[in-house]
Design a protein around this motif. Structure first.
Motif, PDB file in Angstrom:
ATOM      1  N   UNK A 255      36.903 -13.223   9.214  1.00  0.00           N
ATOM      2  CA  UNK A 255      37.556 -14.157   9.025  1.00  0.00           C
ATOM      3  C   UNK A 255      37.205 -15.039  10.340  1.00  0.00           C
ATOM      4  N   UNK A 256      35.785 -14.689  11.041  1.00  0.00           N
ATOM      5  CA  UNK A 256      35.347 -14.689  12.347  1.00  0.00           C
ATOM      6  C   UNK A 256      34.330 -15.647  11.139  1.00  0.00           C
ATOM      7  N   UNK A 257      33.637 -15.648  10.427  1.00  0.00           N
ATOM      8  CA  UNK A 257      32.382 -15.999   9.681  1.00  0.00           C
ATOM      9  C   UNK A 257      33.698 -17.103   8.210  1.00  0.00           C
ATOM     10  N   UNK A 258      34.687 -17.359   8.041  1.00  0.00           N
ATOM     11  CA  UNK A 258      35.054 -18.478   7.083  1.00  0.00           C
ATOM     12  C   UNK A 258      35.748 -19.060   8.522  1.00  0.00           C
TER      13      UNK A 258
ATOM     14  N   UNK B  25      13.884 -15.516   7.749  1.00  0.00           N
ATOM     15  CA  UNK B  25      14.411 -14.245   8.461  1.00  0.00           C
ATOM     16  C   UNK B  25      14.725 -13.313   7.508  1.00  0.00           C
ATOM     17  N   UNK B  26      15.187 -14.138   6.691  1.00  0.00           N
ATOM     18  CA  UNK B  26      16.053 -13.370   5.146  1.00  0.00           C
ATOM     19  C   UNK B  26      15.420 -12.555   4.914  1.00  0.00           C
TER      20      UNK B  26
ATOM     21  N   UNK C 182      24.377 -11.810   7.576  1.00  0.00           N
ATOM     22  CA  UNK C 182      25.162 -12.414   8.483  1.00  0.00           C
ATOM     23  C   UNK C 182      24.738 -14.035   9.912  1.00  0.00           C
ATOM     24  N   UNK C 183      24.388 -12.976  10.835  1.00  0.00           N
ATOM     25  CA  UNK C 183      23.645 -14.041  11.651  1.00  0.00           C
ATOM     26  C   UNK C 183      23.050 -14.973  11.230  1.00  0.00           C
ATOM     27  N   UNK C 184      21.931 -15.086  10.597  1.00  0.00           N
ATOM     28  CA  UNK C 184      20.696 -15.505  10.044  1.00  0.00           C
ATOM     29  C   UNK C 184      21.986 -17.508   9.271  1.00  0.00           C
ATOM     30  N   UNK C 185      23.167 -16.693   8.151  1.00  0.00           N
ATOM     31  CA  UNK C 185      23.915 -17.530   7.454  1.00  0.00           C
ATOM     32  C   UNK C 185      24.726 -18.064   8.460  1.00  0.00           C
TER      33      UNK C 185
END
Length: 166
Positions: A7-10, A65-66, A95-98
Motif C-alpha cells: 500500500x505504501x509503495x502504491x 543496482x537491481x 522495491x527500494x530501487x523502484x
C-alpha cells in the motif's frame, strides 16, 4: 505488514503522479489502482519511433543496482538453492530501487509511461520473490525481474546496461 508495504509503495507511485498508461495517454490524470492494473495488462512496450527511450542518471543507477543484485544471486536462483530470506532480500532491493526511481527519475512523459510498464513487472516480480503471491514460486518472481531488466535494455537507451545472461 505485507499489505502495508504494498500500500505504501502504491501510494508513492500515485503521489508521484505516475501512470501505467500507454504512451498515447502519458498525460492522463492519476487513476484508481485497479485502472492502473488494467492499463498495465493491456499496454505493450514500444520504441520511440524505432529508437530506444531516453534515460537519466537516477534511472540508470537504480536499474544497474537491481541488475547487480539479481546477478549476484543468479547461480543460486538457477540451481533452486536461494533460500526464502535471499529472495526476500532481493525483493527489498528491487522495491527500494523502484522507490529511488519514483523519487528521482525525471523522464519525458511518453518515456515515463513506457518505463512504468517495466516498473510494474519489477514490482510484480518483487512481490512474488517476497512470497506475497500464493501459488507462485519465488523463483518465478526472480525470472519476472530478469525479464523486466531485459525489457529495460531493449527499450531504454542506457549504453552501460547489459541484460543478465542466463
Amino acid at each position: 505488514m505485507k499489505r502495508k508495504t504494498s500500500g505504501a509503495l502504491s501510494a508513492i507511485l500515485l503521489a508521484a503522479g505516475l501512470s501505467l498508461a500507454a504512451a498515447s495517454h502519458a498525460a492522463a490524470p492519476a487513476h484508481q489502482h485497479d485502472a492502473h492494473a488494467e492499463q498495465a495488462a493491456s499496454a505493450t512496450l514500444q520504441l520511440n519511433a524505432g529508437k530506444r527511450w531516453g534515460t537519466d542518471e537516477p534511472l540508470r543507477k537504480a536499474m544497474a543496482s537491481i541488475r547487480q543484485s539479481v546477478e549476484a544471486s543468479l547461480q543460486d536462483i538457477h540451481e533452486n538453492r536461494l533460500k526464502p530470506a535471499g529472495y526476500g532480500a532481493l525483493a527489498s532491493k528491487v522495491e527500494g530501487e523502484v522507490g529511488n526511481i519514483v523519487s528521482n527519475c525525471k523522464l519525458e512523459p511518453k518515456a515515463d509511461a513506457q518505463l512504468h510498464l517495466i516498473v510494474a513487472d519489477l514490482l510484480a516480480g518483487s512481490e512474488q520473490m517476497a512470497g506475497k503471491v500464493k501459488k507462485v514460486k519465488r523463483q518465478d518472481g526472480a525470472v519476472k525481474v530478469i525479464g523486466a531488466l531485459e525489457k529495460y535494455a531493449t527499450y531504454f537507451n542506457d549504453p552501460q546496461f547489459k541484460p543478465i545472461a542466463h
